[in-house]
Design an enzyme around this catalytic site. Sequence first.
Site, mmCIF file in Angstrom:
data_model
loop_
_atom_site.group_PDB
_atom_site.id
_atom_site.type_symbol
_atom_site.label_atom_id
_atom_site.label_comp_id
_atom_site.label_asym_id
_atom_site.label_seq_id
_atom_site.Cartn_x
_atom_site.Cartn_y
_atom_site.Cartn_z
ATOM 1 N N GLY A 12 0.712 -1.134 0.045
ATOM 2 C CA GLY A 12 0.009 0.060 0.016
ATOM 3 C C GLY A 12 0.791 1.239 -0.082
ATOM 4 O O GLY A 12 0.597 2.242 0.533
ATOM 5 N N LEU A 14 1.691 3.672 -2.349
ATOM 6 C CA LEU A 14 1.301 4.838 -2.781
ATOM 7 C C LEU A 14 0.099 5.347 -2.043
ATOM 8 O O LEU A 14 -0.478 6.378 -2.328
ATOM 9 C CB LEU A 14 0.764 4.621 -4.178
ATOM 10 C CG LEU A 14 1.761 4.009 -5.347
ATOM 11 C CD1 LEU A 14 1.284 3.849 -6.608
ATOM 12 C CD2 LEU A 14 2.929 5.112 -5.280
ATOM 13 N N GLY A 15 -0.202 4.828 -0.753
ATOM 14 C CA GLY A 15 -1.359 5.524 -0.085
ATOM 15 C C GLY A 15 -0.851 6.841 0.860
ATOM 16 O O GLY A 15 0.277 7.066 0.766
ATOM 17 N N ASP A 38 2.077 -1.497 -4.549
ATOM 18 C CA ASP A 38 0.734 -1.196 -4.482
ATOM 19 C C ASP A 38 -0.166 -1.905 -5.740
ATOM 20 O O ASP A 38 0.512 -2.539 -6.455
ATOM 21 C CB ASP A 38 0.490 0.300 -4.555
ATOM 22 C CG ASP A 38 -0.519 0.675 -4.074
ATOM 23 O OD1 ASP A 38 -1.836 0.723 -4.398
ATOM 24 O OD2 ASP A 38 -0.624 1.567 -2.951
ATOM 25 N N ILE A 39 -1.514 -1.584 -5.760
ATOM 26 C CA ILE A 39 -2.332 -2.207 -6.995
ATOM 27 C C ILE A 39 -2.470 -0.964 -7.879
ATOM 28 O O ILE A 39 -2.887 -1.280 -8.802
ATOM 29 C CB ILE A 39 -3.512 -2.827 -6.393
ATOM 30 C CG1 ILE A 39 -4.390 -1.926 -5.616
ATOM 31 C CG2 ILE A 39 -3.503 -4.125 -5.806
ATOM 32 C CD1 ILE A 39 -5.909 -2.194 -5.298
ATOM 33 N N ARG A 40 -1.905 0.201 -7.552
ATOM 34 C CA ARG A 40 -2.282 1.324 -8.127
ATOM 35 C C ARG A 40 -0.632 1.569 -8.845
ATOM 36 O O ARG A 40 0.293 1.458 -8.391
ATOM 37 C CB ARG A 40 -2.674 2.645 -7.790
ATOM 38 C CG ARG A 40 -3.921 2.343 -7.016
ATOM 39 C CD ARG A 40 -4.464 3.554 -6.555
ATOM 40 N NE ARG A 40 -3.695 3.992 -5.104
ATOM 41 C CZ ARG A 40 -3.746 5.369 -4.683
ATOM 42 N NH1 ARG A 40 -4.026 6.222 -5.334
ATOM 43 N NH2 ARG A 40 -3.033 5.332 -3.492
ATOM 44 N N TYR A 147 -14.721 -1.676 9.026
ATOM 45 C CA TYR A 147 -13.107 -1.262 8.995
ATOM 46 C C TYR A 147 -12.744 -1.564 10.332
ATOM 47 O O TYR A 147 -11.834 -2.089 10.518
ATOM 48 C CB TYR A 147 -13.042 0.139 8.396
ATOM 49 C CG TYR A 147 -11.730 0.817 8.786
ATOM 50 C CD1 TYR A 147 -10.537 0.367 7.916
ATOM 51 C CD2 TYR A 147 -11.697 1.705 9.700
ATOM 52 C CE1 TYR A 147 -9.458 1.087 8.177
ATOM 53 C CE2 TYR A 147 -10.134 2.295 9.885
ATOM 54 C CZ TYR A 147 -9.265 2.044 9.007
ATOM 55 O OH TYR A 147 -7.970 2.488 9.168
ATOM 56 N N LYS A 151 -9.944 -4.097 11.969
ATOM 57 C CA LYS A 151 -8.756 -3.569 12.758
ATOM 58 C C LYS A 151 -8.631 -4.226 13.726
ATOM 59 O O LYS A 151 -7.688 -4.953 14.421
ATOM 60 C CB LYS A 151 -8.778 -2.044 13.022
ATOM 61 C CG LYS A 151 -8.682 -1.281 11.638
ATOM 62 C CD LYS A 151 -7.286 -1.057 11.210
ATOM 63 C CE LYS A 151 -6.979 -1.236 9.862
ATOM 64 N NZ LYS A 151 -5.566 -1.287 9.372
ATOM 65 N N ILE A 177 -4.916 10.451 10.573
ATOM 66 C CA ILE A 177 -3.515 11.364 10.039
ATOM 67 C C ILE A 177 -3.605 12.560 8.914
ATOM 68 O O ILE A 177 -4.521 12.539 7.933
ATOM 69 C CB ILE A 177 -2.603 10.167 9.273
ATOM 70 C CG1 ILE A 177 -2.480 9.128 10.331
ATOM 71 C CG2 ILE A 177 -1.160 10.718 8.962
ATOM 72 C CD1 ILE A 177 -1.814 9.272 11.769
HETATM 73 P P1 NAD Z 1 -4.757 4.490 2.050
HETATM 74 O O1 NAD Z 1 -6.111 4.354 1.393
HETATM 75 O O2 NAD Z 1 -4.193 6.255 1.683
HETATM 76 O O3 NAD Z 1 -3.781 3.521 1.219
HETATM 77 C C1 NAD Z 1 -3.842 2.298 1.202
HETATM 78 C C2 NAD Z 1 -3.291 1.638 -0.096
HETATM 79 O O4 NAD Z 1 -3.539 0.591 -0.094
HETATM 80 C C3 NAD Z 1 -3.895 2.555 -1.390
HETATM 81 O O5 NAD Z 1 -2.629 3.245 -2.091
HETATM 82 C C4 NAD Z 1 -4.350 1.208 -2.175
HETATM 83 O O6 NAD Z 1 -4.212 1.484 -3.573
HETATM 84 C C5 NAD Z 1 -3.716 0.144 -1.655
HETATM 85 N N1 NAD Z 1 -4.465 -1.249 -1.691
HETATM 86 C C6 NAD Z 1 -5.674 -1.059 -1.518
HETATM 87 N N2 NAD Z 1 -6.216 -2.548 -1.758
HETATM 88 C C7 NAD Z 1 -5.046 -3.265 -1.937
HETATM 89 C C8 NAD Z 1 -4.666 -4.558 -2.166
HETATM 90 N N3 NAD Z 1 -5.484 -5.468 -2.431
HETATM 91 N N4 NAD Z 1 -3.326 -4.800 -2.279
HETATM 92 C C9 NAD Z 1 -2.415 -4.036 -2.388
HETATM 93 N N5 NAD Z 1 -2.511 -2.770 -1.956
HETATM 94 C C10 NAD Z 1 -3.931 -2.295 -1.887
HETATM 95 O O7 NAD Z 1 -4.327 4.373 3.560
HETATM 96 P P2 NAD Z 1 -3.506 4.915 4.536
HETATM 97 O O8 NAD Z 1 -4.280 6.105 5.092
HETATM 98 O O9 NAD Z 1 -2.265 4.933 3.883
HETATM 99 O O10 NAD Z 1 -3.488 3.762 5.559
HETATM 100 C C11 NAD Z 1 -2.339 3.034 5.765
HETATM 101 C C12 NAD Z 1 -2.638 1.974 6.994
HETATM 102 O O11 NAD Z 1 -2.816 2.983 8.181
HETATM 103 C C13 NAD Z 1 -3.911 1.318 6.934
HETATM 104 O O12 NAD Z 1 -3.709 0.157 7.738
HETATM 105 C C14 NAD Z 1 -4.959 2.219 7.517
HETATM 106 O O13 NAD Z 1 -6.030 1.503 8.169
HETATM 107 C C15 NAD Z 1 -3.960 2.761 8.840
HETATM 108 N N6 NAD Z 1 -4.677 3.859 9.513
HETATM 109 C C16 NAD Z 1 -4.697 5.063 8.671
HETATM 110 C C17 NAD Z 1 -5.137 6.387 9.151
HETATM 111 C C18 NAD Z 1 -5.167 7.378 8.277
HETATM 112 O O14 NAD Z 1 -5.681 8.434 8.824
HETATM 113 N N7 NAD Z 1 -4.650 7.433 7.150
HETATM 114 C C19 NAD Z 1 -5.646 6.094 10.537
HETATM 115 C C20 NAD Z 1 -5.716 5.131 11.029
HETATM 116 C C21 NAD Z 1 -5.163 3.714 10.679
HETATM 117 C C1 AKB Z 2 -10.352 6.492 8.640
HETATM 118 O O1 AKB Z 2 -11.144 7.709 9.082
HETATM 119 O O2 AKB Z 2 -10.964 5.583 8.394
HETATM 120 C C2 AKB Z 2 -8.817 6.580 8.980
HETATM 121 C C3 AKB Z 2 -8.869 6.034 10.437
HETATM 122 C C4 AKB Z 2 -8.943 6.908 11.706
HETATM 123 O O3 AKB Z 2 -8.386 4.791 10.721
HETATM 124 N N1 AKB Z 2 -8.234 7.805 8.936
#
Ligand code: NAD
Ligand code: AKB
Length: 329
Positions: A12, A14-15, A38-40, A147, A151, A177
Amino acid sequence: MKGEMKNILVTGALGQIGSELTMALRERYGAENVVAADIREIPDSEVVQSGPFYYVDVTQRASLDVIIRKHKIDTIFHMAAILSATGEKNPQKCWEVNVGGTLNVLNAAVDYKLTRVIIPSSIAAFGPDTPKENTPNDTILRPTTMYGITKVVGERLGDYYVLKYGVDVRGLRYPGIISAETLPGGGTTDYAVEVFYKAIEEGRYTFFVRPDTRLPMMYMPDCIKATIQLAEADFSRLKHHCDFNVGSMSFSAGELAEEIKKHIPNFEYDFKPDYRQEIADSWPRSVDDSVAREEWGWQPEWDLARMTKDMLKKLRKRYEEGNLYKGRK
Ligand code: NAD
Ligand code: AKB
């Protein structure tokens, strides 16, 4: 430390978090030693241009195995996931990616004897029955979103693999975040990022939550610091493994809008809550992160005022360069 991290895979990548984490890890461990997947594909992104990048679908075990073998991967930062808002639109997919993907990563860790796996959790692991203020680390986990359910499963699976197979699995419950590099990917806390882009681009924003919606949040530099600090912590000091609360700041949507207005006096905003309000209402308003502070020395550095100033400075610069979104979606 239980073992050295030499060849790292970020799923993941590119997330929102993966993109900045990959760059921070490349800086620390060497660009060639940090494989992004990533898948993108975002061809003009720094992640794709600055080191190895592959298509890896975490729901396909074979897709992971090829890269683990090719790059002799010993550590996985597993960032691939479907977030809360998207997860409510497609709960089945959310389960398949978040639980199926996590199981594939954990099973690969056993089969290839990986040194370490980092799997993030979220404040979404909590639910309406959990104490909302200063939410303890070890408390009621009864989330009401798919979700959040995935988790909790991820936390429990990670702890199970530590106990049952001796795998070194670690994870932290991120708050929402906030970051200026990559846009968030379908979460409930996305408003706290979108508002900055819209304030700069259009001078106005409609929040999709009420003004009194107060949630724990964290600025990306603290998120990256926490993730790497936990990954590098001495395993023997950890009594918890996959479920560390990490706190930083906590503010309402209304307070965030007012903070932005201090810098952009003409900024206009209103509030039109949608389905994400109910999700936000089920989460903590602030978290107690004393366990993370005790077991691996967690200490946040950013607050609302400094974060707001920094976000606006970074986004304004890109906006003036005509580059607000390039390589960042
Ligand atoms: P995001 O959605 O920005 O990125 C997730 C990435 O996963 C994307 O680039 C997507 O293309 C990729 N993806 C989706 N399905 C996939 C698959 N089948 N195989 C491979 N890649 C795949 O998410 P993020 O915000 O970067 O979150 C990263 C981690 O942190 C996650 O576990 C999320 O639950 C956790 N998290 C994030 C936040 C936040 O605010 N960003 C808060 C709490 C927890
Ligand atoms: C969401 O809102 O889904 C995320 C998280 C807090 O896990 N940013």
